[in-house]
Design an enzyme around this catalytic site. Structure first.
Site, PDB file in Angstrom:
ATOM      1  N   ASP A  34       0.807  -1.224   0.000  1.00 48.77           N
ATOM      2  CA  ASP A  34       0.000   0.000   0.000  1.00 48.77           C
ATOM      3  C   ASP A  34       0.841   1.275   0.000  1.00 48.77           C
ATOM      4  O   ASP A  34       0.380   2.338   0.400  1.00 48.77           O
ATOM      5  CB  ASP A  34      -0.957   0.017   1.200  1.00 48.77           C
ATOM      6  CG  ASP A  34      -0.216  -0.031   2.518  1.00 48.77           C
ATOM      7  OD1 ASP A  34       1.030  -0.171   2.492  1.00 48.77           O
ATOM      8  OD2 ASP A  34      -0.866   0.079   3.564  1.00 48.77           O
ATOM      9  N   HIS A 238      18.635  -2.330 -23.561  1.00 53.52           N
ATOM     10  CA  HIS A 238      17.988  -1.729 -22.388  1.00 53.52           C
ATOM     11  C   HIS A 238      18.624  -2.262 -21.102  1.00 53.52           C
ATOM     12  O   HIS A 238      17.928  -2.675 -20.173  1.00 53.52           O
ATOM     13  CB  HIS A 238      16.474  -1.986 -22.413  1.00 53.52           C
ATOM     14  CG  HIS A 238      15.793  -1.237 -23.518  1.00 53.52           C
ATOM     15  ND1 HIS A 238      14.546  -1.554 -23.995  1.00 53.52           N
ATOM     16  CD2 HIS A 238      16.200  -0.181 -24.268  1.00 53.52           C
ATOM     17  CE1 HIS A 238      14.217  -0.719 -24.984  1.00 53.52           C
ATOM     18  NE2 HIS A 238      15.207   0.118 -25.156  1.00 53.52           N
ATOM     19  N   HIS A 345      17.727  -1.985 -34.206  1.00 55.39           N
ATOM     20  CA  HIS A 345      16.598  -1.098 -33.859  1.00 55.39           C
ATOM     21  C   HIS A 345      16.456   0.024 -34.882  1.00 55.39           C
ATOM     22  O   HIS A 345      17.310   0.215 -35.741  1.00 55.39           O
ATOM     23  CB  HIS A 345      16.754  -0.542 -32.436  1.00 55.39           C
ATOM     24  CG  HIS A 345      18.005   0.262 -32.192  1.00 55.39           C
ATOM     25  ND1 HIS A 345      18.159   1.565 -32.620  1.00 55.39           N
ATOM     26  CD2 HIS A 345      19.171  -0.045 -31.543  1.00 55.39           C
ATOM     27  CE1 HIS A 345      19.341   2.021 -32.235  1.00 55.39           C
ATOM     28  NE2 HIS A 345      19.992   1.061 -31.591  1.00 55.39           N
ATOM     29  N   HIS A 349      12.684   7.873 -32.753  1.00 53.59           N
ATOM     30  CA  HIS A 349      11.264   7.851 -32.392  1.00 53.59           C
ATOM     31  C   HIS A 349      10.834   9.263 -32.048  1.00 53.59           C
ATOM     32  O   HIS A 349      11.665  10.105 -31.700  1.00 53.59           O
ATOM     33  CB  HIS A 349      11.036   6.910 -31.196  1.00 53.59           C
ATOM     34  CG  HIS A 349      11.964   7.157 -30.043  1.00 53.59           C
ATOM     35  ND1 HIS A 349      11.748   8.142 -29.100  1.00 53.59           N
ATOM     36  CD2 HIS A 349      13.149   6.583 -29.687  1.00 53.59           C
ATOM     37  CE1 HIS A 349      12.739   8.139 -28.231  1.00 53.59           C
ATOM     38  NE2 HIS A 349      13.620   7.215 -28.557  1.00 53.59           N
ATOM     39  N   GLU A 379      19.315   8.086 -33.357  1.00 52.56           N
ATOM     40  CA  GLU A 379      20.122   7.262 -32.470  1.00 52.56           C
ATOM     41  C   GLU A 379      20.623   5.966 -33.102  1.00 52.56           C
ATOM     42  O   GLU A 379      20.278   4.873 -32.653  1.00 52.56           O
ATOM     43  CB  GLU A 379      19.344   6.952 -31.189  1.00 52.56           C
ATOM     44  CG  GLU A 379      17.934   6.406 -31.409  1.00 52.56           C
ATOM     45  CD  GLU A 379      17.246   6.069 -30.087  1.00 52.56           C
ATOM     46  OE1 GLU A 379      17.831   5.305 -29.287  1.00 52.56           O
ATOM     47  OE2 GLU A 379      16.134   6.552 -29.850  1.00 52.56           O
ATOM     48  N   TYR A 383      26.204  -2.844 -32.490  1.00 55.31           N
ATOM     49  CA  TYR A 383      26.334  -3.694 -31.303  1.00 55.31           C
ATOM     50  C   TYR A 383      26.891  -5.040 -31.753  1.00 55.31           C
ATOM     51  O   TYR A 383      26.246  -5.741 -32.548  1.00 55.31           O
ATOM     52  CB  TYR A 383      24.960  -3.891 -30.639  1.00 55.31           C
ATOM     53  CG  TYR A 383      24.211  -2.582 -30.482  1.00 55.31           C
ATOM     54  CD1 TYR A 383      24.396  -1.782 -29.357  1.00 55.31           C
ATOM     55  CD2 TYR A 383      23.353  -2.130 -31.488  1.00 55.31           C
ATOM     56  CE1 TYR A 383      23.735  -0.564 -29.232  1.00 55.31           C
ATOM     57  CE2 TYR A 383      22.692  -0.911 -31.373  1.00 55.31           C
ATOM     58  CZ  TYR A 383      22.894  -0.139 -30.251  1.00 55.31           C
ATOM     59  OH  TYR A 383      22.242   1.071 -30.125  1.00 55.31           O
ATOM     60  N   ARG A 407      26.235   3.568 -29.288  1.00 57.84           N
ATOM     61  CA  ARG A 407      25.043   4.293 -29.767  1.00 57.84           C
ATOM     62  C   ARG A 407      25.300   5.771 -29.527  1.00 57.84           C
ATOM     63  O   ARG A 407      25.928   6.144 -28.531  1.00 57.84           O
ATOM     64  CB  ARG A 407      23.778   3.823 -29.029  1.00 57.84           C
ATOM     65  CG  ARG A 407      22.519   4.574 -29.408  1.00 57.84           C
ATOM     66  CD  ARG A 407      21.217   3.863 -28.971  1.00 57.84           C
ATOM     67  NE  ARG A 407      21.049   3.761 -27.527  1.00 57.84           N
ATOM     68  CZ  ARG A 407      21.238   2.661 -26.823  1.00 57.84           C
ATOM     69  NH1 ARG A 407      21.598   1.536 -27.406  1.00 57.84           N
ATOM     70  NH2 ARG A 407      21.069   2.654 -25.505  1.00 57.84           N
TER      71      ARG A 407
HETATM   72  N1  GLY Z   1      16.304   5.408 -23.973  1.00 59.74           N
HETATM   73  C1  GLY Z   1      15.308   4.790 -24.742  1.00 59.74           C
HETATM   74  C2  GLY Z   1      15.507   5.072 -26.156  1.00 59.74           C
HETATM   75  O1  GLY Z   1      16.514   5.570 -26.551  1.00 59.74           O
HETATM   76  O2  GLY Z   1      14.631   4.887 -26.941  1.00 59.74           O
HETATM   77 MN    MN Z   2      17.840   6.735 -25.346  1.00 63.08          MN
HETATM   78 MN    MN Z   3      15.596   7.074 -27.789  1.00 64.00          MN
END
Ligand code: GLY
Ligand code: MN
Ligand code: MN
Length: 436
Positions: A34, A238, A345, A349, A379, A383, A407
């Site tokens: 809680d 991540h 990736h 975004h 980005e 890797y 990155r």
């Molecule tokens: N830090 C999460 C991303 O770069 O999307």
């Molecule tokens: Mn990021």
């Molecule tokens: Mn990002």
């Protein structure tokens, strides 16, 4: 400040026609049975109201005679406020948040129907709050039951996303101001962390430096769990454990940003902790940096969003081919995505009230074109995990490349004639990083 929310609501209501939009606040999550987590308002709800409490509902009914904007909020309760903090309450919500009418959330069942009955559809996002979904569906079903008698009422439930998120996707001057603030604090935090990081320190110590800087300058805190990844940990996209000791020849990848008034920054830098890239690190870093700079150079109004990604992919593929890490035909490698074991990736975004912000990237076959007010990350990365599995027909990766993760991430605002990199105060050239 209320003027900003009022303008957003007006723009949104112009799109609703005879519809009624219903938005639910975020739930207040608990841990340890809680103990309450810090409250974080639902971004759609916050965008239109600026109201920062749980157990609230906002209704926008542009066709209603008197009440176009209605809030349901928690009533004042001195005993509960002693435990969990002050509440705005019904009276103050009306004046401070400029609602045409405000009710206690306890009156929802009684008062909500009048705002639905004259509409032709309900705009709502299902699936965020199952209990409230049930409440709303029950109200909708009541409307449907009376529809044959009245011949008016909401006969459709429409997802609120496309209507609202196309507005959120284009940032106002005020929003850009908060994003610049989040970017500025995050830039300073990265610079502080870079100065602090050295072999022998633990990743969590670097994390503490970053997050100290965030709070010290009034940010709400990290926009997402800070990633401080040394050596091979950088190959985990991540990675958030942040519990390893940094070694002499490691690269350190830091992916961190803060939230300011709910607007976010998202920055990544990768640098050699001991002040000098190894040959392999330098070769790969140069490719990622070129990919990032060339992708950013694409960013201007009228350009398809995907052009930044496509540009970065091509630079990375060509760079890896030059190093002998990929082989064959460039076009085929791109088309068949044979680079994906190295770069898995997308290149960015949307960024805003959510770190992975709302808004479309593509319209079926048609591209989404960049326009002033869009903010997104760029980005790219490479890797090479110690256990990398290359694509069919590609050469095995020599040991000397393995365990390197890189990155580089910046936040880019589209302006009327080009772009503005909000986060360019953190060094990223090889010369700057080696002179650190
Ligand atoms: N830090 C999460 C991303 O770069 O999307
Ligand atoms: Mn990021
Ligand atoms: Mn990002």
């Amino acid at each position: 400040m209320q003027a900003e929310y009022r303008q957003r609501r007006e723009k949104f209501m112009e799109k609703l026609g005879q519809g009624t939009a219903v938005l639910r606040s975020a739930p207040h999550a608990v841990m340890h049975n809680d103990v309450e987590y810090n409250f974080r308002q639902d971004s759609d709800f916050y965008y239109l109201t600026g109201f920062n409490e749980p157990s609230a509902v906002a209704v926008l009914a542009p066709h209603h005679d008197e009440h176009r904007y209605v809030l349901f909020v928690r009533p004042k309760d001195p005993l509960k406020e002693t435990w969990s903090g002050l509440r705005v309450g019904v009276e103050a919500a009306k004046t401070e948040y400029e609602a045409d009418e405000v009710y206690s959330i306890d009156e929802l069942d009684e008062k909500l129907p009048q705002y639905l009955e004259q509409s032709d559809r309900i705009y709502y996002r299902l699936g965020r709050d199952r209990a409230f979904d049930t409440t709303l569906l029950r109200h909708w079903q009541r409307c449907l039951a009376t529809y044959p008698k009245k011949g008016v009422g909401p006969i459709a439930l429409e997802d609120i996303g496309p209507t609202l998120h196309s507005l959120r996707q284009v940032k106002s001057e005020a929003e850009i101001g908060w994003m610049r603030e989040a970017a500025k604090i995050s830039v300073n935090a990265h610079n502080r962390a870079m100065a602090f990081a050295k072999p022998g320190r633990f990743e969590y110590e670097v994390q503490a430096e970053l997050e100290h800087e965030f709070r010290l300058h009034g940010a709400l805190g990290p926009a997402y769990p800070s990633i401080v990844a040394s050596g091979t940990n950088a190959c985990i996209l991540h990675y958030v454990e942040n519990n390893c000791q940094i070694q002499e020849n490691d690269l350190l990848l830091i992916d961190a940003g803060c939230s300011c008034d709910y607007y976010n920054a998202d920055i990544t830098r990768t640098f050699p902790v001991s002040g000098r890239f190894t040959d392999e690190q330098r070769a790969l870093y140069s490719i990622v940096l070129e990919a990032q700079l060339r992708a950013i150079a694409q960013a201007k109004p009228g350009v398809p969003y995907n052009q930044c990604h496509d540009t970065a992919v091509r630079v990375i593929v060509e760079g890896l081919m030059d190093l002998g890490l990929l082989q064959g035909d460039v076009e085929e490698i791109i088309k068949e995505e044979k680079y994906k074991p190295f770069y898995m990736h997308r290149t960015g975004h949307w960024l805003g009230l959510d770190v992975h912000d709302v808004g479309v990237y593509q319209h079926g076959e048609a591209p989404h074109l960049l326009e002033p007010g869009h903010v997104f990350t760029v980005e790219p990365g490479i890797y090479i995990s110690p256990t990398i599995q290359v694509a069919e027909g590609q050469p095995e990766v020599d040991e000397r490349w393995r365990g390197i993760g890189i990155r580089i991430e910046d936040d880019v605002l589209i302006t009327s004639d080009g772009h503005d990199v909000l986060t360019d105060g953190v060094p990223k050239t090889i010369e700057e990083l080696e002179a650190r």
